[in-house]
Motif scaffolding. Structure first.
Motif, short mmCIF file in Angstrom:
data_model
loop_
_atom_site.label_atom_id
_atom_site.label_comp_id
_atom_site.label_asym_id
_atom_site.label_seq_id
_atom_site.Cartn_x
_atom_site.Cartn_y
_atom_site.Cartn_z
N ARG A 1 0.95 -1.10 -0.18
CA ARG A 1 0.02 -0.03 -0.11
C ARG A 1 0.77 1.50 0.07
O ARG A 1 1.60 1.45 0.83
N GLY A 2 0.96 1.83 -1.06
CA GLY A 2 1.87 3.00 -1.16
C GLY A 2 3.42 2.52 -1.11
O GLY A 2 4.02 1.78 -1.76
N ARG A 3 3.96 3.30 -0.27
CA ARG A 3 5.51 2.96 0.04
C ARG A 3 5.61 2.00 1.09
O ARG A 3 6.69 1.82 1.61
N HIS A 4 4.43 1.43 1.46
CA HIS A 4 4.61 0.31 2.74
C HIS A 4 4.42 -1.00 2.18
O HIS A 4 3.45 -1.38 1.68
N TRP A 5 5.37 -1.64 2.24
CA TRP A 5 5.42 -3.26 1.91
C TRP A 5 5.65 -4.26 2.86
O TRP A 5 6.18 -4.14 4.01
N ALA A 6 4.93 -5.30 2.83
CA ALA A 6 4.91 -6.35 3.69
C ALA A 6 5.21 -7.72 3.15
O ALA A 6 4.55 -8.18 1.99
N PHE A 7 5.80 -8.73 3.68
CA PHE A 7 6.20 -9.97 3.21
C PHE A 7 6.20 -11.04 4.26
O PHE A 7 6.60 -10.74 5.37
N GLN A 8 5.21 -11.80 4.05
CA GLN A 8 4.97 -13.01 5.05
C GLN A 8 5.99 -14.20 4.82
O GLN A 8 5.84 -15.08 4.56
N GLY A 9 7.44 -13.73 5.19
CA GLY A 9 8.41 -14.40 4.93
C GLY A 9 9.69 -13.64 5.15
O GLY A 9 9.64 -12.59 5.44
N HIS A 10 10.78 -14.59 4.85
CA HIS A 10 11.91 -13.89 5.13
C HIS A 10 12.82 -13.76 3.99
O HIS A 10 13.48 -14.88 3.19
N LEU A 11 13.17 -12.61 3.29
CA LEU A 11 14.12 -12.58 2.20
C LEU A 11 15.52 -12.05 2.89
O LEU A 11 16.41 -12.26 2.15
N GLU A 12 15.51 -11.79 4.16
CA GLU A 12 16.76 -11.37 4.58
C GLU A 12 17.89 -12.05 5.15
O GLU A 12 18.82 -12.08 5.41
N VAL A 13 17.53 -13.56 5.56
CA VAL A 13 18.13 -14.55 5.98
C VAL A 13 19.40 -14.85 5.50
O VAL A 13 19.37 -14.75 4.30
N THR A 14 20.58 -15.32 6.13
CA THR A 14 21.62 -15.52 5.84
C THR A 14 21.95 -17.12 5.99
O THR A 14 21.07 -17.78 6.84
N GLU A 15 22.94 -17.81 5.47
CA GLU A 15 23.24 -19.25 5.75
C GLU A 15 23.34 -19.23 7.17
O GLU A 15 22.87 -20.52 8.21
N ALA A 16 23.88 -18.47 8.10
CA ALA A 16 24.32 -18.48 9.64
C ALA A 16 22.79 -18.40 10.27
O ALA A 16 22.92 -19.25 11.17
N SER A 17 22.19 -17.51 9.78
CA SER A 17 20.88 -17.26 10.69
C SER A 17 19.96 -18.41 10.44
O SER A 17 19.31 -18.88 11.42
N VAL A 18 19.84 -18.94 9.33
CA VAL A 18 19.12 -19.91 9.00
C VAL A 18 19.47 -21.45 10.01
O VAL A 18 18.92 -21.84 10.71
N ARG A 19 20.92 -21.47 9.98
CA ARG A 19 21.43 -22.43 11.06
C ARG A 19 21.07 -22.38 12.34
O ARG A 19 20.65 -23.10 13.07
N GLN A 20 21.42 -21.02 12.72
CA GLN A 20 21.10 -20.67 14.12
C GLN A 20 19.71 -20.79 14.57
O GLN A 20 19.40 -21.39 15.72
N TRP A 21 18.86 -20.43 13.44
CA TRP A 21 17.28 -20.60 13.87
C TRP A 21 16.81 -21.97 14.01
O TRP A 21 16.15 -22.21 15.03
N CYS A 22 17.41 -22.89 13.13
CA CYS A 22 17.23 -24.37 13.55
C CYS A 22 17.65 -24.82 14.54
O CYS A 22 16.92 -25.75 15.07
N SER A 23 19.06 -24.44 15.15
CA SER A 23 19.40 -24.94 16.29
C SER A 23 18.53 -24.59 17.45
O SER A 23 18.38 -25.27 18.31
N GLU A 24 18.15 -23.23 17.43
CA GLU A 24 17.33 -22.54 18.60
C GLU A 24 15.89 -23.39 18.66
O GLU A 24 15.42 -23.42 19.50
N GLY A 25 15.44 -23.58 17.34
CA GLY A 25 14.09 -24.15 17.25
C GLY A 25 14.14 -25.68 17.05
O GLY A 25 13.00 -26.03 16.51
N ARG A 26 15.09 -26.56 17.41
CA ARG A 26 15.02 -27.69 17.04
C ARG A 26 13.93 -28.42 17.66
O ARG A 26 13.25 -29.27 17.02
N SER A 27 13.50 -28.18 19.07
CA SER A 27 12.59 -29.05 19.80
C SER A 27 11.12 -28.57 19.02
O SER A 27 10.33 -29.42 18.85
#
Length: 260
Positions: free
Chosen positions: A162-188
């Motif tokens: 809407r105008g200059r306001h953009w929303a993404f129901q997902g992640h464009l910003e992740v890196t290899e390191a952040s995905v690995r860390q996310w999986c490690s923290e969220g393993r359970s």
């Protein structure tokens, strides 16, 4: 000069490639942590733009800092300060626009294909379809006056503009390191989650390097399109954000892992 405010809520859910883009473009920025600080700024006019990242919390939770963020985004809408929302940030932007946020029919965790509308392809320099990284349980309705930009098989509303306001129901910003860390923290959590749109840790990490590289190619074009909308100002350096980032390392690990 006014910086872009980045609202980060979790250590593993940082600005990633988006921060690299801001630095490459010499765009002043400041990292804020409303969750740890218990509050968020009130006046969006103090910033050139506002970026809201993911969270383990739900956008509907009755917490002071979440209400503060909603008010900040409403201030941004009132004064046309561009907002960029990722996952929880997209849900918060939807709420600020008066739209509902509720539980998606199934969890969406891992890599999945999204279709992109023709308008979004032109506006955001996006392809007709792409693979996004996801980790969310909730979804939102398209706000009044906004238009859908992305949709997927297991989640209809994957983005809006809407105008200059953009929303993404997902992640464009992740890196290899952040995905690995996310999986490690969220393993359970990964072991408990189930459904047609949930991947295992092994599936998420398979071919991680090429997946992230492909995502970054798209993300950088998209972020360039969003930052091109920012009001032009002379850039200044605000220094390194290491002091702010260090606070995330000291945060409690007892966050609810129910939502993004």
């Amino acid at each position: 000069m006014k910086p872009v405010a980045i609202l980060q809520h979790e250590a593993a859910q940082g600005p990633g490639i988006l921060l690299d883009h801001l630095r490459q473009q010499d765009i002043p920025h400041v990292l804020l942590d409303p969750c740890a600080q218990g509050s968020a700024p009130a006046n969006a006019r103090d910033y050139r733009g506002i970026i809201v990242l993911g969270s383990n919390h739900c956008a509907n939770e009755q917490l002071r800092w979440i209400e503060n963020e909603r008010c900040l985004l409403q201030s941004a809408l009132q004064h046309d300060v561009p907002v960029l929302g990722h996952c929880f940030g997209a849900q918060m932007l939807a709420r600020a626009m008066g739209a509902r946020v509720w539980r998606n029919p199934c969890p969406n965790i891992g890599w999945s294909e999204v279709r992109i509308t023709s308008r979004a392809q032109q506006l955001m320099d996006l392809p007709a379809q792409a693979t996004l990284f996801n980790w969310h349980y909730d979804t939102f309705e398209i706000p009044q006056g906004a238009s859908r930009t992305m949709y997927a098989q297991h989640c209809l509303n994957k983005g809006f503009v809407r105008g200059r306001h953009w929303a993404f129901q997902g992640h464009l910003e992740v890196t290899e390191a952040s995905v690995r860390q996310w999986c490690s923290e969220g393993r359970s959590e990964l072991q408990r989650a189930s459904g047609p749109a949930v991947q295992s840790e092994t599936q998420i990490l398979a071919q991680l390097q090429p997946r992230v590289a492909q995502l970054h190619a798209m993300a950088l074009r998209t972020y360039r399109a969003w930052t091109d909308q920012l009001d032009h100002q002379m850039s200044v350096s605000l220094g390194q954000p290491s002091e702010i980032l260090s606070r995330f390392r000291l945060k409690s690990t007892d966050y609810l892992r129910m939502q993004l």
